[in-house]
Scaffold this motif. Structure first.
Motif, mmCIF file in Angstrom:
data_model
loop_
_atom_site.group_PDB
_atom_site.id
_atom_site.type_symbol
_atom_site.label_atom_id
_atom_site.label_comp_id
_atom_site.label_asym_id
_atom_site.label_seq_id
_atom_site.Cartn_x
_atom_site.Cartn_y
_atom_site.Cartn_z
ATOM 1 N N VAL A 1 -7.812 5.209 0.913
ATOM 2 C CA VAL A 1 -7.531 4.799 2.282
ATOM 3 C C VAL A 1 -7.831 5.957 3.233
ATOM 4 O O VAL A 1 -8.008 7.099 2.826
ATOM 5 N N VAL B 1 -2.952 4.923 -4.798
ATOM 6 C CA VAL B 1 -3.486 4.784 -3.444
ATOM 7 C C VAL B 1 -3.677 6.202 -2.921
ATOM 8 O O VAL B 1 -2.705 6.942 -2.735
ATOM 9 N N LEU C 1 0.822 -1.210 0.000
ATOM 10 C CA LEU C 1 0.000 0.000 0.000
ATOM 11 C C LEU C 1 0.861 1.267 0.000
ATOM 12 O O LEU C 1 0.631 2.184 -0.794
ATOM 13 N N ARG D 1 2.439 2.679 -3.304
ATOM 14 C CA ARG D 1 1.619 3.379 -4.295
ATOM 15 C C ARG D 1 0.945 4.628 -3.728
ATOM 16 O O ARG D 1 0.116 5.253 -4.394
ATOM 17 N N TRP D 2 1.326 5.026 -2.512
ATOM 18 C CA TRP D 2 0.727 6.184 -1.850
ATOM 19 C C TRP D 2 0.972 7.454 -2.672
ATOM 20 O O TRP D 2 2.083 7.756 -3.095
ATOM 21 N N LEU E 1 -7.209 2.665 -5.060
ATOM 22 C CA LEU E 1 -7.610 2.300 -3.705
ATOM 23 C C LEU E 1 -7.565 3.550 -2.839
ATOM 24 O O LEU E 1 -6.534 4.221 -2.726
ATOM 25 N N LEU F 1 -1.154 -0.198 -9.628
ATOM 26 C CA LEU F 1 -2.041 -1.004 -8.792
ATOM 27 C C LEU F 1 -2.999 -1.772 -9.693
ATOM 28 O O LEU F 1 -3.611 -1.196 -10.600
ATOM 29 N N HIS G 1 -6.419 9.339 -0.812
ATOM 30 C CA HIS G 1 -7.290 9.519 0.345
ATOM 31 C C HIS G 1 -8.376 10.565 0.136
ATOM 32 O O HIS G 1 -9.454 10.452 0.677
ATOM 33 N N VAL H 1 -1.846 -5.251 -1.466
ATOM 34 C CA VAL H 1 -2.126 -4.490 -2.681
ATOM 35 C C VAL H 1 -1.272 -5.084 -3.795
ATOM 36 O O VAL H 1 -0.055 -5.169 -3.679
#
Length: 314
Positions: free
Chosen positions: A224, A127, A119, A122-123, A222, A206, A129, A199
């Motif tokens: 989060v 990934v 995870l 790929r922030w 994704l 991803l 928010h 992930v």
């Protein structure tokens, strides 16, 4: 030891905006930054009028140049402590120290991500928010929402505005209420029970998530819910502590308390940006920095006036 009217801790939007207001009022200002901006993984900044889509590094470079153009100075380092005697002393990890009449804390926060394999890699890319920061860019894609609290249901509804293909993975969150399930069903948001174990990434993108039971579900994005931790431990010796933040009774992180002008509980110490408002986007942080910078200048003027009156009386 170099002495300034104001030392600004942090060179993000809030810090640079506050510094700009101060140097334009002919205050001596030093901006100290550790070179690790929160939004570094992101490719672009959005919802910043006239700068929508600009890379964070570009906005930062422009801001630094503007502050420097009025005489502001910069130092690279990590602030480890701030003490107060007659003036404030700001100490860095390398032993360097500076003095200041006032402090502006704009150190930001740290995103504490859920512990799921792959995870963090790929922030800031796929990934994400914040639907306001990244939503348009992922519109109409297959979006998953990784739940760690009851707030994930609302997050899923926000991303549903951007795509017809949204799946809520309950992961470690509590069971949904009957009302939440009904709302999710009404908007055709799929709900998947069980923990997400990994992930999956292929060719630098991803591709989906794998559950603890081994099942793979394909995704393109994704979302989060990181825990938002204010970067403020260096304020401990001043007696300043962060406080827990909640939305609808659910905790999501912590922040430093300030008044409407950015003044903390310690006279002479002001703060702005994500360290005080974890939900603030770049444009909000810039505005708060300007407000705090103006308040600091006013505070210094009051002190200068008292000193002038005292000198006149003597």
């Amino acid at each position: 030891m170099s002495r300034y009217d104001v030392v600004v801790v942090g060179a993000g939007a809030a810090g640079l905006s506050g510094a700009l207001a101060l140097v334009r009022s002919r205050r001596s200002v030093l901006v100290i930054d550790d070179g690790r901006p929160r939004n570094a993984p992101a490719g672009h900044v959005h919802n910043f009028l006239t700068r929508d889509g600009a890379p964070p590094s570009e906005i930062n470079a422009i801001g630094r140049a503007e502050v420097a153009g009025y005489g502001g100075q910069f130092a690279t380092g990590t602030v480890t402590a701030i003490r107060r005697d007659e003036v404030f002393t700001v100490e860095l990890a390398d032993g360097t120290a500076y003095q200041a009449r006032r402090i502006l804390v704009t150190s930001g926060l740290t995103d504490v991500l859920p512990e799921v394999s792959g995870l963090a890699e790929r922030w800031g890319k796929d990934v994400l928010h914040c639907p306001y920061c990244h939503g348009w860019e992922v519109r109409d894609q297959a979006i998953g929402v990784l739940a760690i609290s009851p707030l994930a249901s609302h997050q899923a509804q926000l991303f549903r505005q951007l795509s017809d293909d949204v799946t809520l993975f309950l992961h470690t969150a509590p069971e949904l209420t009957a009302e939440q399930r009904e709302e999710l069903t009404a908007r055709q948001i799929a709900v998947v029970q069980g923990r997400v174990e990994q992930v999956e990434i292929r060719d630098g993108k991803l591709t989906g998530v794998r559950l603890e039971n081994g099942k793979f579900l394909p995704l393109e994005v994704l979302a989060v819910q990181p825990i938002l931790r204010a970067k403020a431990t260096f304020l401990t010796e001043l007696g300043l502590e962060v406080s827990a933040q909640e939305v609808r009774g659910v905790g999501y992180g912590d922040a430093l308390a300030v008044d409407v002008q950015g003044q903390t509980a310690v006279p002479g110490v002001f703060a702005a940006g994500n360290v005080t408002d974890p939900m603030a986007q770049v444009v909000h942080a810039a505005g708060a920095g300007l407000q705090a910078g103006a308040a600091i200048n006013g505070d210094l003027i009051a002190e200068d006036t008292r000193s002038a009156l005292a000198s006149r009386g003597s």
